[in-house]
Design a protein around this motif. Structure first.
Motif, PDB file in Angstrom:
ATOM      1  N   ARG A  61       2.056   7.055  -8.077  1.00 37.15           N
ATOM      2  CA  ARG A  61       1.950   5.632  -8.539  1.00 37.15           C
ATOM      3  C   ARG A  61       0.438   5.589  -9.549  1.00 37.15           C
ATOM      4  O   ARG A  61       0.601   4.784 -10.417  1.00 37.15           O
ATOM      5  CB  ARG A  61       1.865   4.773  -7.466  1.00 37.15           C
ATOM      6  CG  ARG A  61       3.493   4.821  -6.946  1.00 37.15           C
ATOM      7  CD  ARG A  61       3.587   3.557  -5.820  1.00 37.15           C
ATOM      8  NE  ARG A  61       3.499   2.153  -6.638  1.00 37.15           N
ATOM      9  CZ  ARG A  61       4.768   1.616  -7.171  1.00 37.15           C
ATOM     10  NH1 ARG A  61       5.598   2.097  -6.912  1.00 37.15           N
ATOM     11  NH2 ARG A  61       4.461   0.606  -7.554  1.00 37.15           N
ATOM     12  N   PRO A  69      10.052  12.009  -0.039  1.00 37.61           N
ATOM     13  CA  PRO A  69       8.823  12.061   0.579  1.00 37.61           C
ATOM     14  C   PRO A  69       8.271  13.127   1.409  1.00 37.61           C
ATOM     15  O   PRO A  69       7.501  13.735   1.132  1.00 37.61           O
ATOM     16  CB  PRO A  69       8.669  10.588   1.164  1.00 37.61           C
ATOM     17  CG  PRO A  69       9.641   9.933   0.408  1.00 37.61           C
ATOM     18  CD  PRO A  69      10.636  10.559   0.364  1.00 37.61           C
ATOM     19  N   ILE A 112       8.631  11.189  -7.928  1.00 38.33           N
ATOM     20  CA  ILE A 112       8.972  10.189  -6.920  1.00 38.33           C
ATOM     21  C   ILE A 112      10.154  10.207  -6.499  1.00 38.33           C
ATOM     22  O   ILE A 112      10.501   9.915  -5.502  1.00 38.33           O
ATOM     23  CB  ILE A 112       8.531   8.696  -7.583  1.00 38.33           C
ATOM     24  CG1 ILE A 112       8.196   7.676  -6.445  1.00 38.33           C
ATOM     25  CG2 ILE A 112       9.516   8.362  -8.389  1.00 38.33           C
ATOM     26  CD1 ILE A 112       6.691   7.996  -5.832  1.00 38.33           C
ATOM     27  N   ALA A 163       3.012   9.442  -2.590  1.00 41.88           N
ATOM     28  CA  ALA A 163       3.299   8.173  -3.379  1.00 41.88           C
ATOM     29  C   ALA A 163       2.171   7.461  -3.976  1.00 41.88           C
ATOM     30  O   ALA A 163       2.365   6.973  -5.159  1.00 41.88           O
ATOM     31  CB  ALA A 163       4.055   7.238  -2.313  1.00 41.88           C
ATOM     32  N   ALA A 164       0.936   7.721  -3.312  1.00 38.69           N
ATOM     33  CA  ALA A 164      -0.015   6.999  -3.952  1.00 38.69           C
ATOM     34  C   ALA A 164      -0.419   7.798  -5.412  1.00 38.69           C
ATOM     35  O   ALA A 164      -0.758   7.160  -6.182  1.00 38.69           O
ATOM     36  CB  ALA A 164      -1.235   7.051  -2.945  1.00 38.69           C
ATOM     37  N   TYR A 196       0.850  -1.216   0.032  1.00 42.66           N
ATOM     38  CA  TYR A 196       0.116   0.161  -0.174  1.00 42.66           C
ATOM     39  C   TYR A 196       1.001   1.343  -0.112  1.00 42.66           C
ATOM     40  O   TYR A 196       2.041   1.319   0.429  1.00 42.66           O
ATOM     41  CB  TYR A 196      -0.817   0.026   1.282  1.00 42.66           C
ATOM     42  CG  TYR A 196      -0.444   0.375   2.515  1.00 42.66           C
ATOM     43  CD1 TYR A 196       0.308  -0.545   3.327  1.00 42.66           C
ATOM     44  CD2 TYR A 196      -0.333   1.841   3.009  1.00 42.66           C
ATOM     45  CE1 TYR A 196       0.695  -0.315   4.564  1.00 42.66           C
ATOM     46  CE2 TYR A 196       0.142   2.039   4.230  1.00 42.66           C
ATOM     47  CZ  TYR A 196       0.545   0.903   5.065  1.00 42.66           C
ATOM     48  OH  TYR A 196       1.131   1.179   6.229  1.00 42.66           O
ATOM     49  N   TYR A 197       0.301   2.191  -0.604  1.00 45.22           N
ATOM     50  CA  TYR A 197       1.028   3.519  -0.784  1.00 45.22           C
ATOM     51  C   TYR A 197      -0.143   4.569  -0.321  1.00 45.22           C
ATOM     52  O   TYR A 197      -1.041   4.556  -0.588  1.00 45.22           O
ATOM     53  CB  TYR A 197       1.498   4.067  -2.147  1.00 45.22           C
ATOM     54  CG  TYR A 197       2.336   2.967  -2.917  1.00 45.22           C
ATOM     55  CD1 TYR A 197       3.793   2.829  -2.749  1.00 45.22           C
ATOM     56  CD2 TYR A 197       1.581   1.594  -3.472  1.00 45.22           C
ATOM     57  CE1 TYR A 197       4.444   1.647  -3.029  1.00 45.22           C
ATOM     58  CE2 TYR A 197       2.583   0.608  -3.835  1.00 45.22           C
ATOM     59  CZ  TYR A 197       4.010   0.791  -3.694  1.00 45.22           C
ATOM     60  OH  TYR A 197       4.529  -0.254  -4.214  1.00 45.22           O
ATOM     61  N   THR A 198       0.512   5.718   0.355  1.00 43.96           N
ATOM     62  CA  THR A 198      -0.326   6.738   0.775  1.00 43.96           C
ATOM     63  C   THR A 198       0.039   8.140   0.363  1.00 43.96           C
ATOM     64  O   THR A 198       1.328   8.149  -0.224  1.00 43.96           O
ATOM     65  CB  THR A 198      -0.470   6.877   2.184  1.00 43.96           C
ATOM     66  OG1 THR A 198       0.758   6.926   2.966  1.00 43.96           O
ATOM     67  CG2 THR A 198      -1.289   5.523   2.803  1.00 43.96           C
ATOM     68  N   TYR A 242       5.247  10.795 -12.755  1.00 39.59           N
ATOM     69  CA  TYR A 242       5.998   9.934 -11.855  1.00 39.59           C
ATOM     70  C   TYR A 242       7.430  10.461 -11.598  1.00 39.59           C
ATOM     71  O   TYR A 242       8.021  10.137 -10.675  1.00 39.59           O
ATOM     72  CB  TYR A 242       5.640   8.632 -12.426  1.00 39.59           C
ATOM     73  CG  TYR A 242       6.283   7.544 -11.460  1.00 39.59           C
ATOM     74  CD1 TYR A 242       5.562   7.210 -10.252  1.00 39.59           C
ATOM     75  CD2 TYR A 242       7.453   6.755 -11.702  1.00 39.59           C
ATOM     76  CE1 TYR A 242       5.957   6.342  -9.315  1.00 39.59           C
ATOM     77  CE2 TYR A 242       7.819   5.887 -10.638  1.00 39.59           C
ATOM     78  CZ  TYR A 242       7.161   5.532  -9.557  1.00 39.59           C
ATOM     79  OH  TYR A 242       7.490   4.584  -8.838  1.00 39.59           O
ATOM     80  N   ASN A 295       5.212  15.493   0.378  1.00 37.62           N
ATOM     81  CA  ASN A 295       4.149  15.701   1.202  1.00 37.62           C
ATOM     82  C   ASN A 295       3.798  16.829   1.771  1.00 37.62           C
ATOM     83  O   ASN A 295       2.609  16.924   2.275  1.00 37.62           O
ATOM     84  CB  ASN A 295       4.384  14.324   2.045  1.00 37.62           C
ATOM     85  CG  ASN A 295       4.059  12.886   1.394  1.00 37.62           C
ATOM     86  OD1 ASN A 295       3.455  12.910   0.441  1.00 37.62           O
ATOM     87  ND2 ASN A 295       4.759  11.909   1.930  1.00 37.62           N
TER      88      ASN A 295
END
Length: 151
Positions: A95, A115, A111, A91-92, A86-88, A108, A119
């Motif tokens: 992706r 982070p 990335i 990152a989510a 899972y990614y949040t 992308y 974020n």
């Protein structure tokens, strides 16, 4: 595909509708999050993404089964489940962009930013999303043409 015993003790095959799919969990009352779903669907002609509201029972089961830890139990992030990972937050989102129709995969490239840096903007928007975009009293009700994409 898994096998289960039927009522008569016969073996029946069941098909997992999420096999090979990526699952996007969103805050179902958030207009921005609903807009994300409406953005993804036409840019995902292969139907790789399925959706569920974080408020739904199925999302809560997926969260529990996958050991997803949401900060303070809040619905302030998009969750992407891909291949058991899972990614949040950013990152989510990145992706997801990577698997959409061109030109979105170009995004992308972000990335590679650390982070915490990525974020900062994500969290700022997440904190203000209800005020800027609004919210509904209940979760998004998908139209019949996209209902099959929802869990």
């Amino acid at each position: 595909m898994s096998e289960e015993r039927g009522h008569e003790g016969l073996q029946v095959d069941t098909v997992d509708p999420t096999a090979g799919k990526s699952i996007v969990l969103i805050d179902g009352v958030c207009h921005l999050c609903q807009g994300l779903v409406r953005f993804i669907i036409p840019r995902d002609p292969k139907g790789r993404f399925m959706f569920a509201s974080l408020q739904s029972e199925i999302a809560q089961e997926l969260i529990h089964m996958n050991g997803i830890v949401l900060e303070r139990g809040q619905l302030s992030t998009v969750v992407l489940l891909e291949n058991g990972v899972y990614y949040t937050e950013s990152a989510a989102v990145l992706r997801i962009a990577r698997r959409l129709r061109y030109p979105w995969p170009v995004a992308y490239g972000f990335i590679f930013l650390p982070p915490p840096l990525r974020n900062v903007l994500y969290r700022y928007v997440a904190r203000n999303r209800y005020r800027w975009f609004g919210l509904d009293e209940q979760c998004l009700l998908p139209t019949p043409d996209i209902r099959r994409r929802f869990l």
